[in-house]
Design a protein around this motif. Structure first.
Motif, PDB file in Angstrom:
ATOM      1  N   UNK A  15       0.873  -1.110  -0.138  1.00  0.00           N
ATOM      2  CA  UNK A  15      -0.132  -0.114   0.081  1.00  0.00           C
ATOM      3  C   UNK A  15       0.658   1.338  -0.029  1.00  0.00           C
ATOM      4  N   UNK A  16       0.892   1.839  -1.263  1.00  0.00           N
ATOM      5  CA  UNK A  16       1.750   3.022  -1.338  1.00  0.00           C
ATOM      6  C   UNK A  16       0.829   4.529  -1.124  1.00  0.00           C
ATOM      7  N   UNK A  17       1.379   5.234  -0.411  1.00  0.00           N
ATOM      8  CA  UNK A  17       0.358   6.407   0.007  1.00  0.00           C
ATOM      9  C   UNK A  17       1.303   7.781  -0.266  1.00  0.00           C
ATOM     10  N   UNK A  18       0.514   8.751  -0.883  1.00  0.00           N
ATOM     11  CA  UNK A  18       1.016  10.172  -1.144  1.00  0.00           C
ATOM     12  C   UNK A  18       0.534  10.854   0.119  1.00  0.00           C
ATOM     13  N   UNK A  19       1.084  11.048   1.259  1.00  0.00           N
ATOM     14  CA  UNK A  19       0.391  11.834   2.479  1.00  0.00           C
ATOM     15  C   UNK A  19      -0.286  13.103   1.812  1.00  0.00           C
ATOM     16  N   UNK A  20       0.379  13.892   0.940  1.00  0.00           N
ATOM     17  CA  UNK A  20      -0.324  15.161   0.604  1.00  0.00           C
ATOM     18  C   UNK A  20      -1.164  15.117  -0.118  1.00  0.00           C
ATOM     19  N   UNK A  21      -1.769  14.135  -0.728  1.00  0.00           N
ATOM     20  CA  UNK A  21      -2.755  13.981  -1.739  1.00  0.00           C
ATOM     21  C   UNK A  21      -4.265  14.412  -1.113  1.00  0.00           C
ATOM     22  N   UNK A  22      -5.083  15.151  -1.696  1.00  0.00           N
ATOM     23  CA  UNK A  22      -6.090  15.417  -1.490  1.00  0.00           C
ATOM     24  C   UNK A  22      -6.193  16.243  -0.222  1.00  0.00           C
ATOM     25  N   UNK A  23      -5.573  17.029   0.101  1.00  0.00           N
ATOM     26  CA  UNK A  23      -5.010  17.883   1.202  1.00  0.00           C
ATOM     27  C   UNK A  23      -5.036  17.311   2.489  1.00  0.00           C
ATOM     28  N   UNK A  24      -4.264  16.069   2.344  1.00  0.00           N
ATOM     29  CA  UNK A  24      -4.076  15.251   3.605  1.00  0.00           C
ATOM     30  C   UNK A  24      -5.031  14.093   3.587  1.00  0.00           C
ATOM     31  N   UNK A  25      -6.152  14.072   2.519  1.00  0.00           N
ATOM     32  CA  UNK A  25      -6.979  12.920   2.944  1.00  0.00           C
ATOM     33  C   UNK A  25      -6.391  11.597   2.736  1.00  0.00           C
ATOM     34  N   UNK A  26      -5.371  11.367   1.792  1.00  0.00           N
ATOM     35  CA  UNK A  26      -4.812  10.117   1.360  1.00  0.00           C
ATOM     36  C   UNK A  26      -4.254   9.309   2.512  1.00  0.00           C
ATOM     37  N   UNK A  27      -3.727  10.008   3.589  1.00  0.00           N
ATOM     38  CA  UNK A  27      -3.297   9.274   4.646  1.00  0.00           C
ATOM     39  C   UNK A  27      -4.055   8.779   5.508  1.00  0.00           C
ATOM     40  N   UNK A  28      -5.246   9.439   5.808  1.00  0.00           N
ATOM     41  CA  UNK A  28      -6.400   8.833   6.365  1.00  0.00           C
ATOM     42  C   UNK A  28      -7.146   7.828   5.804  1.00  0.00           C
ATOM     43  N   UNK A  29      -7.509   7.979   4.418  1.00  0.00           N
ATOM     44  CA  UNK A  29      -8.024   6.898   3.535  1.00  0.00           C
ATOM     45  C   UNK A  29      -7.032   5.811   3.665  1.00  0.00           C
ATOM     46  N   UNK A  30      -5.705   5.856   3.678  1.00  0.00           N
ATOM     47  CA  UNK A  30      -4.872   4.632   3.578  1.00  0.00           C
ATOM     48  C   UNK A  30      -5.007   3.758   4.708  1.00  0.00           C
ATOM     49  N   UNK A  67       5.224  -8.177  -5.370  1.00  0.00           N
ATOM     50  CA  UNK A  67       3.987  -8.085  -4.633  1.00  0.00           C
ATOM     51  C   UNK A  67       2.707  -8.565  -5.013  1.00  0.00           C
ATOM     52  N   UNK A  68       1.767  -8.901  -4.247  1.00  0.00           N
ATOM     53  CA  UNK A  68       0.422  -9.379  -5.000  1.00  0.00           C
ATOM     54  C   UNK A  68      -0.095  -8.559  -5.732  1.00  0.00           C
ATOM     55  N   UNK A  69      -0.042  -7.200  -5.316  1.00  0.00           N
ATOM     56  CA  UNK A  69      -0.739  -5.833  -5.726  1.00  0.00           C
ATOM     57  C   UNK A  69      -0.113  -4.816  -5.213  1.00  0.00           C
ATOM     58  N   UNK A  70      -0.069  -3.817  -6.358  1.00  0.00           N
ATOM     59  CA  UNK A  70       0.310  -2.453  -5.806  1.00  0.00           C
ATOM     60  C   UNK A  70      -0.779  -1.460  -5.471  1.00  0.00           C
ATOM     61  N   UNK A  71      -1.070  -1.212  -4.404  1.00  0.00           N
ATOM     62  CA  UNK A  71      -2.196  -0.446  -4.126  1.00  0.00           C
ATOM     63  C   UNK A  71      -1.938   1.005  -3.703  1.00  0.00           C
ATOM     64  N   UNK A  72      -2.530   1.996  -4.545  1.00  0.00           N
ATOM     65  CA  UNK A  72      -2.200   3.161  -4.452  1.00  0.00           C
ATOM     66  C   UNK A  72      -3.189   3.977  -3.553  1.00  0.00           C
ATOM     67  N   UNK A  73      -2.863   4.641  -2.476  1.00  0.00           N
ATOM     68  CA  UNK A  73      -3.767   5.778  -2.036  1.00  0.00           C
ATOM     69  C   UNK A  73      -3.484   7.000  -2.293  1.00  0.00           C
ATOM     70  N   UNK A  74      -4.408   7.801  -3.074  1.00  0.00           N
ATOM     71  CA  UNK A  74      -3.718   8.968  -3.573  1.00  0.00           C
ATOM     72  C   UNK A  74      -4.828   9.313  -4.863  1.00  0.00           C
ATOM     73  N   UNK A  75      -4.294  10.351  -5.527  1.00  0.00           N
ATOM     74  CA  UNK A  75      -5.114  10.714  -6.776  1.00  0.00           C
ATOM     75  C   UNK A  75      -4.373  10.435  -7.972  1.00  0.00           C
ATOM     76  N   UNK A  76      -4.791  10.830  -9.018  1.00  0.00           N
ATOM     77  CA  UNK A  76      -4.198  10.374 -10.448  1.00  0.00           C
ATOM     78  C   UNK A  76      -2.761  10.816 -10.520  1.00  0.00           C
TER      79      UNK A  76
END
Length: 310
Positions: A15-30, A67-76
């Motif tokens: 699970x790869x996260x961009x903590x700045x995406x969506x004004x910080x929403x990505x970290x919480x969503x992750x 890895x079984x899948x690369x899951x991205x938490x963030x935007x485009x």
């Protein structure tokens, strides 16, 4: 469009996260997505990139590890980065939408505002194999993209957005639209398609779509099929400002392609030229035109909604 194939059981994901995406929403969503995946019996290796280069390195390491899948938490933008590692690898992409536009997630029917539901797609979904695009800009930059390549008015708006330091978020983009609209002018374009067709005329914009939408739901290429091995190319002719102002609302419905000011083409590759214009793909800066663009057929596996037997 061909139907998706059943995914084999996935036991582990990165699970790869961009903590700045969506004004910080990505970290919480992750965090919410990771909790749901673990509840569902999936081992989750959570990683966070400190910047684009670090995130890309983490993505490539995950793919190389198998890895079984690369899951991205963030935007485009974060998905675009992951595509540079995933293209042709056979490792599927999973998406936890947490950006501003979320056009990839919208294309694949992934729940936009429910991280747990998006995580369930990772477990219960199916694999669909889709096309990608490859662009090489005039400066030699090569980028893989999944949605739309933008040039013209929309790329000038992106240039302006990147120059502005205020306001923040979506309002900065809206301000950039107003500034560029005031500066609107015909842009000389020349496109050469795979069959030899040449389009040489002033345009407002030229969009090359592997998928249908960009900019958070603007259906610029409504006929695009992510599995047909072809781009849909939407060309908007040069128009006066008043006509442009009346035209753009139709893009959100995809009805603009019925208008006389628009022409569309389908092609597996093209060369696109316009002096002083930059190319943006998946909303991210690529480089200056001219550029060579081609389809990479069936080069990405994506986890999409759909019931499979486990």
């Amino acid at each position: 469009m061909s139907g998706p194939a059943a995914a084999g059981p996935i036991r582990e994901v990165t699970l790869l996260t961009n903590p700045a995406a969506g004004g910080g929403r990505a970290e919480k969503a992750a965090r919410r997505a990771a909790a749901r995946l673990r509840e569902r019996g999936i081992e989750v290796l959570a990683t966070t990139g400190s910047d684009a280069a670090h995130s890309l390195r983490l993505a490539r390491e995950a793919v190389a590890r198998g890895t079984g899948a690369l899951v991205v938490a963030g935007g485009d933008g974060m998905i675009s980065l992951a595509l540079q590692a995933l293209a042709g690898s056979g490792v599927p992409l999973g998406v936890i939408p947490a950006g501003t536009g979320n056009d990839h997630a919208r294309e694949f029917g992934i729940p936009l505002k429910a991280p747990e539901a998006a995580a369930d797609v990772i477990v219960d979904g199916r694999v669909e194999t889709v096309d990608l695009g490859r662009i090489q800009a005039a400066d030699g930059t090569v980028r893989i993209f999944g949605s739309v390549l933008a040039t013209g008015f929309d790329s000038l708006v992106s240039d302006r957005t990147n120059q502005l330091r205020w306001p923040h978020g979506r309002m900065r983009y809206n301000l950039a639209i107003l500034v560029e609209f005031a500066n609107l002018r015909p842009l000389p374009f020349r496109l050469v398609l795979a069959d030899g067709t040449v389009v040489d005329r002033p345009l407002t914009l030229a969009a090359v779509g592997n998928t249908r939408s960009y900019g958070g739901g603007m259906v610029i290429c409504p006929g695009a099929d992510r599995t047909d091995g072809l781009f849909d190319v939407t060309l908007v002719h040069a128009m006066a400002r008043l006509r442009v102002a009346r035209f753009f609302p139709t893009v959100f419905k995809g009805t603009h392609v019925r208008r006389s000011e628009v022409e569309t083409h389908r092609t597996a590759s093209l060369r696109i030229e316009s002096p002083g214009i930059n190319a943006y793909a998946d909303g991210e800066y690529v480089g200056p035109l001219p550029a060579e663009v081609r389809v990479l057929p069936r080069s990405l596996d994506v986890l999409v909604p759909g019931t499979t037997a486990r």
